[in-house]
Design a protein around this motif. Structure first.
Motif, PDB file in Angstrom:
ATOM      1  N   ASP A 125      -5.608  11.963  -4.814  1.00 24.14           N
ATOM      2  CA  ASP A 125      -6.950  12.780  -4.229  1.00 24.14           C
ATOM      3  C   ASP A 125      -7.635  11.723  -2.953  1.00 24.14           C
ATOM      4  N   SER A 126      -7.408  10.583  -3.126  1.00 20.29           N
ATOM      5  CA  SER A 126      -8.066   9.485  -2.396  1.00 20.29           C
ATOM      6  C   SER A 126      -7.418   9.185  -1.034  1.00 20.29           C
ATOM      7  N   ALA A 142      -0.643   3.022  -4.920  1.00 18.34           N
ATOM      8  CA  ALA A 142      -1.849   3.400  -5.021  1.00 18.34           C
ATOM      9  C   ALA A 142      -2.031   4.903  -5.016  1.00 18.34           C
ATOM     10  N   LEU A 143      -1.454   5.504  -4.227  1.00 12.39           N
ATOM     11  CA  LEU A 143      -1.338   6.820  -3.866  1.00 12.39           C
ATOM     12  C   LEU A 143      -0.693   7.714  -5.281  1.00 12.39           C
ATOM     13  N   LYS A 178      -7.902   0.129  -2.839  1.00  8.72           N
ATOM     14  CA  LYS A 178      -9.055  -0.374  -3.348  1.00  8.72           C
ATOM     15  C   LYS A 178      -9.013  -0.233  -4.910  1.00  8.72           C
ATOM     16  N   HIS A 179      -8.976   0.900  -5.319  1.00  9.14           N
ATOM     17  CA  HIS A 179      -9.314   1.351  -6.672  1.00  9.14           C
ATOM     18  C   HIS A 179      -8.016   0.667  -7.575  1.00  9.14           C
ATOM     19  N   LEU A 180      -6.994   0.825  -7.218  1.00 11.73           N
ATOM     20  CA  LEU A 180      -5.954   0.070  -7.846  1.00 11.73           C
ATOM     21  C   LEU A 180      -5.891  -1.117  -7.987  1.00 11.73           C
ATOM     22  N   MET A 181      -6.293  -1.995  -6.908  1.00 15.09           N
ATOM     23  CA  MET A 181      -6.248  -3.451  -6.919  1.00 15.09           C
ATOM     24  C   MET A 181      -7.713  -3.917  -7.649  1.00 15.09           C
ATOM     25  N   ALA A 182      -8.537  -2.866  -7.746  1.00 11.69           N
ATOM     26  CA  ALA A 182      -9.717  -3.268  -8.755  1.00 11.69           C
ATOM     27  C   ALA A 182      -9.323  -3.214 -10.128  1.00 11.69           C
TER      28      ALA A 182
END
Length: 72
Positions: free
Chosen positions: A21-22, A15-16, A29-33
């Protein structure tokens, strides 16, 4: 990413790479979405043994993710 290596990654590590930058939590959360919104990718990962509580992605699962989402 030129030097991206197909190997096992934790959800946080991968994910990183996609969202550098998160915060780690937000990146996951963004990757899983992104993954959840791609039914074909979800099906493919599920067939490979992935389930929502998995902490890591296998090299085959990582390959499927980059096939559908592109390299980080």
């Amino acid at each position: 990413m030129e030097n991206f290596k197909i190997k096992s990654y934790t959800k946080k590590e991968l994910a990183l790479l996609y969202f550098p930058d998160s915060t780690p939590e937000t990146a996951v959360k963004h990757l899983m979405a992104l993954i959840r919104h791609n039914d074909m990718l979800c099906d493919e990962l599920s067939e490979m043994g992935y389930y929502s509580r998995s902490k890591t992605f296998t090299p085959r699962q990582v390959q499927a993710i980059i096939d559908w989402l592109g390299a980080p």
